[in-house]
Design a protein around this motif. Structure first.
Motif, short mmCIF file in Angstrom:
data_model
loop_
_atom_site.label_atom_id
_atom_site.label_comp_id
_atom_site.label_asym_id
_atom_site.label_seq_id
_atom_site.Cartn_x
_atom_site.Cartn_y
_atom_site.Cartn_z
N LEU A 3 -7.50 62.27 -1.73
CA LEU A 3 -8.74 61.58 -1.33
C LEU A 3 -9.71 62.50 -0.58
CD1 LEU A 3 -7.38 58.08 -0.33
CD2 LEU A 3 -8.84 58.63 -2.24
N VAL A 4 -9.25 63.68 -0.15
CA VAL A 4 -10.06 64.74 0.45
C VAL A 4 -11.10 64.21 1.45
CG1 VAL A 4 -11.18 66.95 -0.02
CG2 VAL A 4 -9.98 65.77 -1.86
N GLY A 5 -10.62 63.85 2.58
CA GLY A 5 -11.57 63.46 3.63
C GLY A 5 -12.02 62.03 3.55
N GLU A 6 -12.13 61.48 2.37
CA GLU A 6 -12.60 60.11 2.22
C GLU A 6 -11.65 59.15 2.95
OE1 GLU A 6 -13.47 56.97 -1.38
OE2 GLU A 6 -12.94 59.05 -1.85
N ALA A 7 -10.36 59.46 2.80
CA ALA A 7 -9.36 58.59 3.41
C ALA A 7 -9.45 58.61 4.93
CB ALA A 7 -7.96 59.01 2.99
N ALA A 8 -9.67 59.85 5.44
CA ALA A 8 -9.69 59.99 6.89
C ALA A 8 -10.76 59.09 7.52
CB ALA A 8 -9.94 61.43 7.26
N GLU A 9 -11.85 58.91 6.80
CA GLU A 9 -12.91 58.06 7.34
C GLU A 9 -12.49 56.60 7.34
OE1 GLU A 9 -16.46 58.70 5.10
OE2 GLU A 9 -16.35 60.87 5.46
N LYS A 10 -11.68 56.24 6.40
CA LYS A 10 -11.27 54.84 6.27
C LYS A 10 -10.17 54.47 7.27
CE LYS A 10 -12.17 54.34 1.36
NZ LYS A 10 -11.54 54.24 0.05
N ILE A 11 -9.32 55.45 7.57
CA ILE A 11 -8.14 55.15 8.38
C ILE A 11 -8.47 55.20 9.86
CG2 ILE A 11 -5.82 55.97 8.96
CD1 ILE A 11 -5.74 57.04 6.04
N GLY A 12 -7.88 54.29 10.59
CA GLY A 12 -8.07 54.28 12.03
C GLY A 12 -6.78 53.95 12.74
N LYS A 13 -6.85 53.93 14.05
CA LYS A 13 -5.66 53.61 14.85
C LYS A 13 -5.75 52.18 15.36
CE LYS A 13 -4.77 58.26 16.55
NZ LYS A 13 -4.77 59.11 17.74
N ILE B 190 0.10 51.82 16.65
CA ILE B 190 0.88 52.16 17.84
C ILE B 190 1.50 50.85 18.35
CG2 ILE B 190 0.79 53.03 20.22
CD1 ILE B 190 -1.92 54.28 18.17
N ASP B 191 2.81 50.77 18.18
CA ASP B 191 3.53 49.54 18.54
C ASP B 191 3.96 49.61 20.00
OD1 ASP B 191 5.10 47.32 18.75
OD2 ASP B 191 6.59 47.94 17.26
N ILE C 118 -1.98 47.31 27.60
CA ILE C 118 -2.59 47.28 26.26
C ILE C 118 -3.92 48.04 26.28
CG2 ILE C 118 -3.61 45.77 24.51
CD1 ILE C 118 -1.56 43.61 25.34
N ILE C 119 -4.73 47.77 27.29
CA ILE C 119 -6.04 48.42 27.36
C ILE C 119 -5.88 49.93 27.61
CG2 ILE C 119 -8.20 48.52 28.67
CD1 ILE C 119 -7.90 45.49 29.15
N GLU C 120 -4.96 50.23 28.52
CA GLU C 120 -4.71 51.64 28.84
C GLU C 120 -4.32 52.42 27.58
OE1 GLU C 120 -1.04 53.49 31.17
OE2 GLU C 120 -2.07 51.94 32.34
N GLU C 121 -3.41 51.85 26.79
CA GLU C 121 -2.94 52.54 25.58
C GLU C 121 -4.04 52.63 24.53
OE1 GLU C 121 -0.01 54.02 24.94
OE2 GLU C 121 0.83 53.57 26.91
#
Lengths: 349, 214, 95
Positions: B83-93, B123-124, B134-137
């Protein structure tokens, strides 16, 4: 077009037309039949369910002569702990008997797990002894197998909830199997102590809350309790409408436990030697009461037909068609009760 | 190989819980120049949604669910490379926690297993997690979405507390929030001001992906 | 079923002791008490029967058997074992 007052599964009031109610009844029935692979309710039963839902009157009741009995889960501790009334639990038993007209009651500890109770059973038995001297109704002792409490850091075995996401399947399964042994030992121990304190029965409540191993622990404990104390009544209460497969391969009497719906759960319960089975069907908060009660009655009818022992349906917050609200609305509660008894043919609640 | 059969193989690999096959299909799709996003959306994702549905009906169990999610993740990893970079824009934490006072985490685990298959880093924080934590993490990890689960009517107010705390600290607009758990409803989400509500894990996946776009 | 206001406790005892379904349990209790099953949930009728047989009542308890005393009578009339009654006998040497 006239509309009828009813509720969503979260307890909020809504108005529905007759056509909408009939449609939701049919959808609820179909959903249960599809998931449980059980028969639909008949058209006549669905028509009667519609009548029950739309009956005038805030509360409704069963036909004379159709009344059923009730058992409870942690009944006496609800007054003392939940309602925060400063009352000793054997006194709560008497209030249940003389004031509330309970058919039976169970004494439970605030820490409602056999693992926790084992440590303080010497303080629990005097409550049972006193209750037995004063009460006429059957008094049981109730608690949960609560297999999760046997995992680290609370208990001795590895935590399968942590192992499973890491795909450590074999380790997770082994941990559950080990926890079953600990839980069975604790349940049998507490049952023995309660038997010697005069208990009429033991309630293994919410079996399966931690999955199929949890349900298996309830069955194996029942076998052993019945072997040692044949006169002690045993009620097994389920945790959900199907047994969650946290292990997936555990069997009892040659039947895989995971995925069993109430009409099959009850057969294993019977085989283990239990006297009463507490069937559970979960309420969906996002669906209407007609949908939820139609679905529940379909499951219960199949369960009662399959059962050779009495089936007491769990009807409380979030189960048995009752809304998920801390104060279950009486209109919904009485309609659910009537439907479960008159259409589902429940032996008790 | 036709597009149709690639999509079918992708779905089947997940249903068969066959990680090697899933990776092989992903590689074949790339080799044949098929749009990886299409293979993911119309092939692998169809398989994992079917798995989720079977799980919710009690027809497959937790080990199968986990292993099929693993197979999905392996296939997604292969597709991501192309996906060359395209994916990185879509994925988040995303931060995910069962709120304080509540120890129920089976449903949360299932939701996380499915959400992770879509390339979201989850992040579980586990169970019984205080709002402060929760806010801190979320701040530490630079999360876009905060998900909370509550299985008790007595612990649901902690989902509202999170919304209040985020507002108090001027962080509310920084995050999207999603809630779930048996007693929760859309009505509750609206009442407390959460951005989304998911009835089950499968819906959670779609809602989280939607929130990630904002 | 309203417990000791009617015959709810007695019916439940048969479910717990003998795994009887609701109709069988009612039939059994009704036969032992010499009434029809439908009478078991009639609080007025059952008040008389419970008083007559010493089976325990919610109110009007003067000189009527209470608690464990009533359970002695219940065990006898239903022809079942009641754990607390047996323990009482054992601890007091009653045969």
């Amino acid at each position: 077009m006239s509309e009828f007052f009813t509720r969503m599964g979260d307890g909020s009031g809504i108005y529905m037309t007759a056509a909408e109610i009939r449609e939701d009844i049919l959808k609820g029935v179909k959903e249960a039949a599809d998931h449980g692979k059980i028969p639909d309710l008949t058209q006549e039963e669905m028509d009667y369910l519609f009548d029950i839902i739309t009956m005038p009157g805030n509360i409704v009741g069963v036909e004379r002569g159709r009344e059923v009995v009730s058992t409870s889960d942690s009944g006496s501790c609800k007054m003392t702990y939940h309602a925060n009334i400063a009352m000793e639990r054997s006194m709560a038993v008497m209030v249940s008997e003389k004031v509330l007209g309970a058919d039976s009651i169970d004494i439970g500890n605030m820490d409602y797990s056999y693992k926790a109770v084992k440590q303080i059973v010497h303080n629990e038995t005097p409550v049972m002894e006193l209750a037995q001297l004063n009460a006429v109704i059957p008094v049981l002792y109730g608690s949960m197998p609560n297999l999760g409490l046997y995992t680290k850091p609370d208990g001795p075995v590895e935590n399968w909830s942590e192992l499973l996401p890491l795909a450590k399947i074999d380790e997770a399964c082994a941990a559950q199997e080990e926890a079953v042994e600990h839980a069975v030992r604790d349940m049998v121990f507490v049952a023995g102590e309660m038997y010697e304190a005069g208990a009429d029965g033991i309630n293994l409540d919410t079996c399966g809350a931690s999955g199929d191993a949890d349900f298996l622990a309830g069955l194996l404990a029942t076998e052993k309790i019945k072997e040692k104390y044949p006169d002690l009544g045993v009620e097994i209460g389920a945790a959900g409408e199907f047994v969650l497969g946290m292990h997936g391969k555990l069997e009892y009497d040659g039947t895989r436990i995971a995925g069993l719906y109430p009409h099959k759960q009850v057969k294993l319960t019977e085989k283990a030697g239990a006297n009463i089975f507490g069937a559970v069907v979960n309420t969906n908060t996002n669906k209407t009461f007609p949908w939820n009660i139609a679905r529940t009655v379909t499951f219960v009818k199949a369960c009662v037909e399959a059962a050779e022992i009495p089936v007491h349906v769990n009807v409380g917050m979030g189960v048995g068609g009752i809304s998920m609200s801390e104060i279950p609305p009486i209109d919904v509660v009485t309609r659910a009760d009537k439907a479960l008894i008159e259409i589902g043919k429940a032996d008790g609640l | 190989m036709s597009l149709e059969s690639i999509l079918n193989d992708a779905k089947q690999a997940i249903l068969d819980i066959d990680e090697d096959k899933a990776v092989e299909v992903a590689r074949q799709a790339i080799a044949e120049g098929i749009d990886p996003v299409k293979v993911l959306a119309d092939g692998f994702s169809v398989g994992i949604r079917t798995i989720g549905d079977l799980f919710s009906r009690g027809e497959i169990f937790m080990p199968e669910l986990i292993l099929s999610a693993q197979a999905m993740k392996a296939a997604v990893a292969v597709l991501d490379e192309s996906l060359v970079g395209e994916a990185a824009e879509k994925i988040g934490k995303m931060i995910f926690a069962t709120v304080e006072g509540d120890v129920h985490d089976i449903g949360k685990g299932i939701a996380i297993a499915l959400i992770q298959t879509q390339g979201v880093e989850v992040i579980d924080l586990g169970r019984d997690v205080p709002v402060d934590k929760i806010i801190e993490e979320a701040e530490t990890h630079g999360a876009k979405v905060i998900g909370t689960s509550a299985l008790l009517t007595t612990t649901m107010p902690n989902q509202e507390k999170l919304e209040i705390e985020l507002r108090k600290r001027g962080l509310r607009e920084k995050y999207k929030t999603i809630i779930g758990g048996a007693p929760c409803t859309q009505r509750w989400a609206d009442k407390i001001g959460a951005d989304a509500y998911a009835e089950d894990a499968a819906e959670g996946v779609n809602k989280v992906l939607e929130l990630m776009k904002h | 079923m309203s417990g000791i206001r009617t015959a709810g406790d007695l019916v439940l005892r048969m479910q717990l002791a003998k795994s009887m379904k609701i109709d069988d349990a009612k039939k059994y209790v009704a036969e032992k008490l010499g009434v029809k099953p439908i009478d078991l949930s009639d609080s007025d009728r059952m008040a008389e029967i419970r008083a007559k047989n010493g089976l325990g009542r919610s109110f009007d308890l003067n000189k009527l058997p209470k608690g464990i005393e009533a359970k002695f009578n219940i065990a006898k009339i239903l022809d079942i074992k009641i754990n607390s009654v047996d323990l009482f006998k054992m601890k007091t040497g009653i045969k």
